[in-house]
Write a protein that holds these residues in place. Structure first.
Motif, mmCIF file in Angstrom:
data_model
loop_
_atom_site.group_PDB
_atom_site.id
_atom_site.type_symbol
_atom_site.label_atom_id
_atom_site.label_comp_id
_atom_site.label_asym_id
_atom_site.label_seq_id
_atom_site.Cartn_x
_atom_site.Cartn_y
_atom_site.Cartn_z
ATOM 1 N N GLN A 171 0.822 -1.218 0.000
ATOM 2 C CA GLN A 171 0.000 0.000 0.000
ATOM 3 C C GLN A 171 0.854 1.264 0.000
ATOM 4 O O GLN A 171 0.413 2.318 -0.433
ATOM 5 C CB GLN A 171 -0.901 0.017 1.243
ATOM 6 N N LEU A 172 2.086 1.154 0.505
ATOM 7 C CA LEU A 172 2.896 2.365 0.685
ATOM 8 C C LEU A 172 3.760 2.718 -0.525
ATOM 9 O O LEU A 172 4.064 3.877 -0.751
ATOM 10 C CB LEU A 172 3.815 2.191 1.906
ATOM 11 N N ILE A 173 4.195 1.690 -1.287
ATOM 12 C CA ILE A 173 5.084 1.982 -2.418
ATOM 13 C C ILE A 173 4.229 2.321 -3.638
ATOM 14 O O ILE A 173 3.326 1.557 -3.994
ATOM 15 C CB ILE A 173 6.000 0.774 -2.716
ATOM 16 N N PRO A 174 4.478 3.450 -4.305
ATOM 17 C CA PRO A 174 3.652 3.819 -5.456
ATOM 18 C C PRO A 174 3.900 2.893 -6.653
ATOM 19 O O PRO A 174 4.954 2.265 -6.745
ATOM 20 C CB PRO A 174 4.107 5.251 -5.773
ATOM 21 N N GLN A 175 2.926 2.828 -7.569
ATOM 22 C CA GLN A 175 3.089 1.993 -8.771
ATOM 23 C C GLN A 175 4.170 2.574 -9.682
ATOM 24 O O GLN A 175 4.359 3.780 -9.746
ATOM 25 C CB GLN A 175 1.771 1.962 -9.545
ATOM 26 N N HIS A 176 4.889 1.668 -10.387
ATOM 27 C CA HIS A 176 5.873 2.078 -11.379
ATOM 28 C C HIS A 176 5.388 1.599 -12.748
ATOM 29 O O HIS A 176 4.329 0.985 -12.858
ATOM 30 C CB HIS A 176 7.240 1.467 -11.045
ATOM 31 N N MET A 177 6.203 1.812 -13.769
ATOM 32 C CA MET A 177 5.822 1.374 -15.117
ATOM 33 C C MET A 177 5.994 -0.143 -15.290
ATOM 34 O O MET A 177 5.679 -0.700 -16.319
ATOM 35 C CB MET A 177 6.664 2.095 -16.188
ATOM 36 N N PHE A 178 6.568 -0.799 -14.276
ATOM 37 C CA PHE A 178 6.735 -2.259 -14.351
ATOM 38 C C PHE A 178 6.240 -2.852 -13.036
ATOM 39 O O PHE A 178 6.121 -2.132 -12.038
ATOM 40 C CB PHE A 178 8.215 -2.614 -14.559
ATOM 41 N N LYS A 179 5.962 -4.151 -13.036
ATOM 42 C CA LYS A 179 5.429 -4.712 -11.805
ATOM 43 C C LYS A 179 6.557 -4.975 -10.801
ATOM 44 O O LYS A 179 7.679 -5.309 -11.186
ATOM 45 C CB LYS A 179 4.601 -5.961 -12.091
ATOM 46 N N ILE A 180 6.244 -4.791 -9.518
ATOM 47 C CA ILE A 180 7.265 -4.890 -8.476
ATOM 48 C C ILE A 180 6.867 -5.986 -7.493
ATOM 49 O O ILE A 180 5.841 -5.870 -6.826
ATOM 50 C CB ILE A 180 7.398 -3.561 -7.700
ATOM 51 N N PRO A 181 7.695 -7.044 -7.376
ATOM 52 C CA PRO A 181 7.421 -8.027 -6.332
ATOM 53 C C PRO A 181 8.003 -7.559 -4.988
ATOM 54 O O PRO A 181 9.110 -7.015 -4.943
ATOM 55 C CB PRO A 181 8.153 -9.280 -6.824
ATOM 56 N N ILE A 182 7.226 -7.743 -3.900
ATOM 57 C CA ILE A 182 7.735 -7.440 -2.548
ATOM 58 C C ILE A 182 7.712 -8.769 -1.801
ATOM 59 O O ILE A 182 6.661 -9.407 -1.718
ATOM 60 C CB ILE A 182 6.831 -6.426 -1.821
ATOM 61 N N GLN A 183 8.861 -9.184 -1.287
ATOM 62 C CA GLN A 183 8.940 -10.501 -0.660
ATOM 63 C C GLN A 183 9.551 -10.411 0.734
ATOM 64 O O GLN A 183 10.400 -9.553 0.998
ATOM 65 C CB GLN A 183 9.821 -11.433 -1.521
ATOM 66 N N ALA A 184 9.108 -11.299 1.617
ATOM 67 C CA ALA A 184 9.759 -11.468 2.921
ATOM 68 C C ALA A 184 10.470 -12.805 2.861
ATOM 69 O O ALA A 184 9.872 -13.800 2.443
ATOM 70 C CB ALA A 184 8.732 -11.459 4.032
ATOM 71 N N ALA A 185 11.747 -12.828 3.257
ATOM 72 C CA ALA A 185 12.524 -14.065 3.122
ATOM 73 C C ALA A 185 13.294 -14.363 4.400
ATOM 74 O O ALA A 185 13.703 -13.450 5.131
ATOM 75 C CB ALA A 185 13.513 -13.927 1.968
ATOM 76 N N ILE A 186 13.452 -15.681 4.668
ATOM 77 C CA ILE A 186 14.361 -16.120 5.724
ATOM 78 C C ILE A 186 15.442 -16.898 5.005
ATOM 79 O O ILE A 186 15.166 -17.953 4.422
ATOM 80 C CB ILE A 186 13.637 -17.020 6.731
ATOM 81 N N GLY A 187 16.655 -16.384 4.999
ATOM 82 C CA GLY A 187 17.719 -17.009 4.213
ATOM 83 C C GLY A 187 17.294 -16.999 2.744
ATOM 84 O O GLY A 187 16.969 -15.968 2.181
#
Length: 599
Positions: A520-536
């Motif tokens: 919700q906080l990061i604005p849209q860009h001209m390409f799709k953006i994956p946001i991931q949470a990772a452990i290792g």
């Protein structure tokens, strides 16, 4: 020269908001120490932030002259101490400088968690304690019930407790008489070598470092050459005096007296609290037992909204640490936030106070990263590393196990909210140690991980108990647990400022909450953006921000469908390339909101 039997040194201890500073005001006013025209509320709280929040942060001292009913004149040295758990080290220092305490208890609320903690500190210092029941002018006051509670919970005799109203001044003469009659005078030898305790120190722009001292034996005079026993540094004394509450030069301090000295000392760091001060030539044989230095518990990064102000921030932090030796700092850099400082605090209130002072007194806008605690990382080769910042975690393959700090928390809560409090502590991975009753209130003792408490435990506790619970804690060592570092990736790039340490069982829920919030906080860009949470290398949660899409087929009137397809394919390839080379701009506001504490 004052006769020792006519000196009384005492501190006022109580839970937050039970009326310590107001009682100090009345004692100062009724003895005429300060002229009526100069009197104001919270007279000893000198910082703006203390007045605004209505709390005491620094212990302050004042010398009062009082003529008792027997016609003798006594000197009373009063130290007003903080009530909040974060500033408990201020209380412990003040206790060592005095022989007795006034225990102030609100007669409408009774004994609270911090009352207990402060009384135990006073008892550890062998104090004579005089119970004072405040706020008896309120309709809800129940002095008999509170007296019983003091005897049940604390175990000290409250049959001679003094009933006062610090607001109206009722009962103040009785308090002054009790100080003279029931508290012991100090012990000390005037002819012995000088032995004085360094109680506190702060920086004054005109005088250099001002040192608050309690003289045990001997005499401290202007012009003496003194030696600090822990550092062996020698200084000539420029001035000696007392606080009434303004500084007043007296030229000398005898045994049993509390006052100040200045000696051209440049830095507060050179004056160790709890140190012993003696004469350079005729020194005392052994030092007084010092206090344990205050250990920072919570760490967080302070970064600037505008990086051009970095020099101002450095300047402001160095000035603040002049006055607050318990606040530790070191420089750090972050790819996302630029240059800043990693700071150590005694607790969350201490963090808020420092941040408010930086923003207000120096006009600097700050971003604070999520608070973290010190983890002990035991490596396979047997070494132990202290980690303040999750971004500095070593390679997991070399780690044997991780230990986290635990606390022993005491919570006093009315019976009807007990279930909610137990559930809150269980949710925070707490282990119940004890549950007893004091009247209609339960006293719960829990072993909790500090990491779970620094986020928003206190706020949650207040909301589930409608503000009726009180909370106090002590550090209880380290314990091994199943902890992992969770990294947030935006467009496959790790964002170091958002790394956190979590318990493996909680990681998935925390990761999901974080990526949903960032979406919700990061604005849209001209390409799709994956946001991931990772452990290792394992992704535990993912959200995708869809691309902004320009309508490339708008200029095709009718015509062949293959032409439209061709344009769309070309756009798709362009987006793929963009995602490969495109940089995601994460606005500062997204960081600030993502780092705000929430559930």
């Amino acid at each position: 020269m004052t006769d020792l039997s006519h000196i009384r040194n005492f501190s006022i201890v109580a839970h937050i908001d039970h009326g310590k500073s107001t009682l100090a005001d009345r004692l100062i006013q009724s003895t005429g120490t300060v002229a009526e025209r100069d009197m104001e509320a919270q007279l000893l709280d000198t910082m703006d932030i203390e007045r605004e929040r209505g709390i005491t942060i620094k212990a302050n001292t004042v010398r009062i002259e009082y003529t008792a009913q027997d016609g003798e004149t006594y000197i009373l040295n009063l130290i007003d101490t903080p009530g909040h758990v974060d500033f408990a080290y201020e209380v412990s220092r003040s206790m060592r400088a005095v022989e007795g305490s006034l225990l102030v208890v609100d007669s409408t609320q009774g004994v609270e968690a911090q009352t207990l903690a402060n009384v135990y500190q006073a008892l550890d210092a062998d104090h004579e304690i005089v119970p004072v029941l405040n706020k008896i002018d309120l309709p809800a006051a129940e002095p008999e019930r509170v007296c019983e509670q003091i005897e049940d919970v604390i175990g000290i005799d409250a049959s001679e407790a003094i009933l006062v109203s610090a607001k109206t001044g009722e009962g103040i003469p009785e308090v002054l008489e009790a100080i003279v009659k029931r508290l012991p005078p100090p012990q000390g030898e005037r002819d012995a070598p000088l032995k004085a305790m360094l109680v506190d120190s702060w920086y004054d722009a005109y005088l250099g470092v001002v040192v608050l001292v309690r003289v045990i034996d001997g005499v401290l005079k202007k012009g003496d050459r003194i030696r600090m026993m822990s550092t062996n540094a020698v200084y000539p004394v420029d001035r000696v005096g007392v606080f009434r509450p303004a500084m007043e030069n007296t030229g000398e301090l005898g045994p049993g007296e509390i006052g100040f000295l200045t000696a051209s000392i440049k830095q507060v760091r050179d004056t160790r609290v709890g140190d012993t001060i003696t004469h350079e030539k005729r020194g005392c044989d052994e030092a007084l037992p010092g206090f344990a230095p205050s250990q920072p518990v919570v760490f967080c990064g302070l970064f600037l909204v505008d990086n051009a102000e970095f020099e101002d921030l450095r300047d402001a932090i160095s000035k603040l640490s002049l006055n607050d030796a318990s606040f530790s700092t070191e420089m750090e850099t972050s790819a996302a936030l630029g240059f800043g400082f990693r700071c150590g605090f005694l607790g969350l209130l201490h963090l808020e106070v420092i941040r408010d002072r930086l923003e207000r007194e120096y006009g600097i806008e700050l971003i604070t990263t999520a608070p973290s605690v010190i983890y002990q990382i035991h490596m396979r080769d047997g070494s132990v590393i202290e980690m303040h910042n999750p971004a500095d975690m070593p390679d997991p393959t070399h780690i044997d196990h991780i230990e986290e700090p635990r606390i022993k928390a005491t919570i006093l809560v009315p019976d009807e909210y007990l279930g909610d409090v137990l559930k809150l502590c269980q949710d925070r991975r707490g282990i119940q140690l004890d549950l007893t009753y004091a009247g209609s209130r339960a006293m719960v003792v829990y072993d909790l991980p500090l990491n779970e408490v620094v986020f928003d435990f206190y706020d949650r506790l207040k909301s589930v108990t409608k503000g009726y619970a009180s909370f106090d804690y002590q550090m209880a060592g380290y314990r091994q647990d199943n902890l992992v570092k969770m990294t947030i990736l935006v467009n496959d790039e790790p964002v170091d400022a958002l790394s956190v340490m979590v318990h493996r069982d909680r990681a998935e829920a925390r990761g999901r909450a974080m990526v949903e919030k960032l979406k919700q906080l990061i604005p849209q860009h001209m390409f799709k953006i994956p946001i991931q949470a990772a452990i290792g290398g394992r992704i535990i949660a993912r959200e995708t921000i869809s691309a902004l899409r320009k309508d490339v087929t708008a200029k095709c009137y009718g015509g062949d469908v293959t032409r439209k397809k061709k344009l769309l394919e070309k756009q798709k390839k362009g987006k793929k390339k963009m995602r490969q080379f495109g940089k995601v701009e994460i606005p500062q506001s997204a960081f600030i909101n993502a780092l705000k504490m929430d559930n």
